[in-house]
Enzyme design. Structure first.
Site, PDB file in Angstrom:
ATOM      1  N   LYS A 145      -8.959  12.034   3.746  1.00  0.00           N
ATOM      2  CA  LYS A 145      -7.735  11.491   4.340  1.00  0.00           C
ATOM      3  C   LYS A 145      -6.747  12.609   4.673  1.00  0.00           C
ATOM      4  O   LYS A 145      -5.643  12.363   5.119  1.00  0.00           O
ATOM      5  CB  LYS A 145      -7.096  10.473   3.397  1.00  0.00           C
ATOM      6  CG  LYS A 145      -7.947   9.194   3.259  1.00  0.00           C
ATOM      7  CD  LYS A 145      -7.265   8.163   2.426  1.00  0.00           C
ATOM      8  CE  LYS A 145      -8.188   7.073   1.947  1.00  0.00           C
ATOM      9  NZ  LYS A 145      -8.586   6.113   2.992  1.00  0.00           N
ATOM     10  N   HIS A 188      -4.339  -0.615  -3.667  1.00  0.00           N
ATOM     11  CA  HIS A 188      -5.705  -0.634  -3.119  1.00  0.00           C
ATOM     12  C   HIS A 188      -6.625  -1.134  -4.239  1.00  0.00           C
ATOM     13  O   HIS A 188      -6.329  -0.906  -5.421  1.00  0.00           O
ATOM     14  CB  HIS A 188      -6.056   0.807  -2.744  1.00  0.00           C
ATOM     15  CG  HIS A 188      -7.357   0.991  -2.013  1.00  0.00           C
ATOM     16  ND1 HIS A 188      -8.572   0.981  -2.649  1.00  0.00           N
ATOM     17  CD2 HIS A 188      -7.619   1.220  -0.708  1.00  0.00           C
ATOM     18  CE1 HIS A 188      -9.531   1.197  -1.760  1.00  0.00           C
ATOM     19  NE2 HIS A 188      -8.975   1.348  -0.567  1.00  0.00           N
ATOM     20  N   ASP A 202      -1.544   7.202  -7.370  1.00  0.00           N
ATOM     21  CA  ASP A 202      -2.568   7.167  -6.324  1.00  0.00           C
ATOM     22  C   ASP A 202      -1.946   7.797  -5.082  1.00  0.00           C
ATOM     23  O   ASP A 202      -1.153   7.160  -4.378  1.00  0.00           O
ATOM     24  CB  ASP A 202      -2.999   5.714  -6.079  1.00  0.00           C
ATOM     25  CG  ASP A 202      -3.947   5.588  -4.890  1.00  0.00           C
ATOM     26  OD1 ASP A 202      -4.177   6.589  -4.189  1.00  0.00           O
ATOM     27  OD2 ASP A 202      -4.439   4.471  -4.652  1.00  0.00           O
ATOM     28  N   GLN A 258      -2.747   8.166   0.238  1.00  0.00           N
ATOM     29  CA  GLN A 258      -2.063   8.096   1.537  1.00  0.00           C
ATOM     30  C   GLN A 258      -0.806   8.961   1.564  1.00  0.00           C
ATOM     31  O   GLN A 258      -0.025   8.872   2.504  1.00  0.00           O
ATOM     32  CB  GLN A 258      -1.672   6.642   1.856  1.00  0.00           C
ATOM     33  CG  GLN A 258      -2.837   5.683   1.979  1.00  0.00           C
ATOM     34  CD  GLN A 258      -3.711   5.941   3.194  1.00  0.00           C
ATOM     35  OE1 GLN A 258      -3.306   6.631   4.145  1.00  0.00           O
ATOM     36  NE2 GLN A 258      -4.901   5.398   3.186  1.00  0.00           N
TER      37      GLN A 258
HETATM   38  N1  PMP Z   1      -6.008   4.286  -2.623  1.00  0.00           N
HETATM   39  C1  PMP Z   1      -5.477   4.205  -1.400  1.00  0.00           C
HETATM   40  C2  PMP Z   1      -4.004   3.965  -1.260  1.00  0.00           C
HETATM   41  C3  PMP Z   1      -6.283   4.332  -0.279  1.00  0.00           C
HETATM   42  O1  PMP Z   1      -5.751   4.243   0.931  1.00  0.00           O
HETATM   43  C4  PMP Z   1      -7.662   4.547  -0.449  1.00  0.00           C
HETATM   44  C5  PMP Z   1      -8.597   4.641   0.744  1.00  0.00           C
HETATM   45  N2  PMP Z   1      -8.360   3.691   1.733  1.00  0.00           N
HETATM   46  C6  PMP Z   1      -8.174   4.652  -1.744  1.00  0.00           C
HETATM   47  C7  PMP Z   1      -7.317   4.512  -2.811  1.00  0.00           C
HETATM   48  C8  PMP Z   1      -9.613   4.915  -1.990  1.00  0.00           C
HETATM   49  O2  PMP Z   1      -9.970   6.170  -1.492  1.00  0.00           O
HETATM   50  P1  PMP Z   1     -11.490   6.637  -1.401  1.00  0.00           P
HETATM   51  O3  PMP Z   1     -12.222   5.512  -0.728  1.00  0.00           O
HETATM   52  O4  PMP Z   1     -11.446   7.879  -0.593  1.00  0.00           O
HETATM   53  O5  PMP Z   1     -11.960   6.847  -2.799  1.00  0.00           O
END
Ligand code: PMP
Length: 417
Positions: free
Chosen positions: A238, A135, A212, A215
């Site tokens: 999430k 991400h 990270d 998910q």
């Molecule tokens: N890493 C992953 C794998 C994600 O799916 C997400 C959110 N889509 C993030 C980081 C970022 O999370 P947040 O926007 O809640 O900080």
């Protein structure tokens, strides 16, 4: 392939009816006159009644600031926040509760590590490894750090199924590797990375490893001690909790070595104009009034998940994923993006002749909420030669019937193109 009969029996074991009652309003919502089918869980999950009520209770009856007060409500709020920390410690099996730092979410947690650990302990020529399926939150903070201190970002590639090429990752590791930061479960592809092996390989070169887990936590059991990662980050929203809340787990020894990040109230020990000394963990990294209602709601969300069991959730979602994968594979002209052997409940795809955003808009008219776009993972899109995908992602309240409505809607849309 699973038979319909087997699917039904797994569903009843899971008591999906009872679970759906925990989300009473939203799962009865109508969108464009159709019952809402919520398949955008990788973006954010719906919130159970217990979480909403816990947050409302704080604001309605217990609002106060924590830490600084001796009055009843302040002490009560402080206790709730520290109990929340312990619940999260228990949930991810951290050794100590002060290894759990409250942040605004995954993004802030990664930036915190990049800006404190990274700035203090990485220097020009040191190497950081991420994977091709990250991400943007797990790319950009490291690029910013590299620009600042002169370290170098290396990228472990993935194959055309969206799996990490482990041998290539291993080749990148060397004495200059100081940090590996990798996604556990890809939001764009659903790939579940062999994170334990990734960590073990990095440890052979004494590299610090950040996972990270945005998910991962709502979909598979996580034990940070078993993984032996140095940092593990995730967001409350999430995993059925509120937005604007998250966690940075870090090993005590590392967190103690790191300088504080933001300065302000609560993170200090003594302040004079000549010199300020800092508070102990976890407060050293929690400057200012925290998101108290968010912390309370977060703990309630974790309690909710613990009540069902992540393994049971995982089993249910895997069944849905398999069923949805089988059904969508029968539609000609659909290409799945992300076909790793080990996958979380994410189904990314493109449809011949239709732009993903058009699919998203048209399927919304059928009451089905999916996400379309680059999913904050542009390098993933580039790998597959697409600018965007459509993505359905499942959670514990989704049913086989949701999948049926989704598939029928896709077939209807396909006829329009
Ligand atoms: N890493 C992953 C794998 C994600 O799916 C997400 C959110 N889509 C993030 C980081 C970022 O999370 P947040 O926007 O809640 O900080």
């Amino acid at each position: 392939m699973q038979t319909a009969k087997k699917i039904e029996s797994q569903l009843s074991e899971f008591d999906i009816k009872k679970i759906r009652q925990d989300f009473p309003q939203v799962l009865q919502t109508k969108v464009h006159g159709k019952p809402l089918i919520y398949l955008d869980n990788a973006a954010t999950t719906l919130k159970p009644k217990s979480v909403v009520e816990a947050i409302a209770k704080h604001y309605q009856f217990e609002a106060s600031n924590i830490h600084r007060g001796v009055h009843f409500l302040s002490e009560h709020g402080t206790a709730l926040c520290e109990q929340a920390r312990e619940r999260i410690q228990d949930f991810i099996n951290a050794d100590k509760s002060h290894e759990v730092i409250f942040t605004r979410g995954t993004t802030e947690s990664i930036n915190l590590v990049a800006q404190t650990y990274g700035r203090s302990f990485l220097k020009a020529g040191d190497e950081i490894i991420v994977s091709e399926m990250e991400h943007h939150s797990n790319i950009v903070p490291w690029q910013m750090l590299c620009a600042e201190v002169g370290c170098v970002l290396k990228v472990a590639p993935m194959n055309d199924a969206g799996e990490l090429v482990f041998e290539e990752y291993k080749k990148l590791l060397n004495a200059k590797t100081k940090l590996v930061s990798m996604v556990y479960v890809s939001n764009a592809l659903g790939t579940v990375n062999p994170i334990k092996e990734v960590i073990q390989a990095a440890k052979e070169f004494n590299a610090v490893v950040m996972v990270d887990g945005a998910q991962a936590v709502a979909h598979l059991p996580v034990d940070v001690q078993e993984l032996d990662c140095d940092f593990f980050v995730f967001s409350a929203h999430k995993i059925f909790g509120p937005t604007g809340m998250g966690v940075l787990y870090g090993k005590e020894e590392l967190l103690n070595k790191m300088p504080p990040w933001q300065g302000g109230g609560d993170m200090i020990d003594q302040v004079t104009f000549e010199k300020t000394t800092y508070n102990d963990l976890p407060h050293k990294f929690e400057a200012g009034t925290p998101h108290i209602a968010g912390i309370i709601g977060f703990a309630e969300a974790i309690k909710y998940v613990q009540g069902i069991g992540v393994t049971a959730i995982q089993k249910h979602e895997q069944m849905l994923l398999e069923y949805a994968t089988d059904e969508i594979s029968k539609i000609e002209g659909i290409r799945l993006i992300g076909t790793a052997k080990h996958k979380g409940a994410v189904l990314g795809f493109v449809m011949e002749g239709a732009h993903p955003s058009d699919i998203g808009t048209l399927i919304d008219m059928e009451g089905v909420a999916i996400r379309t776009g680059h999913h904050c993972a542009q390098p993933v899109m580039r790998h597959f030669g697409v600018s965007a995908t459509a993505r359905a992602s499942f959670s514990l309240y989704n049913t086989k019937e949701d999948v049926n409505v989704f598939i029928a809607a896709l077939k209807k849309i396909q006829k329009m193109f």
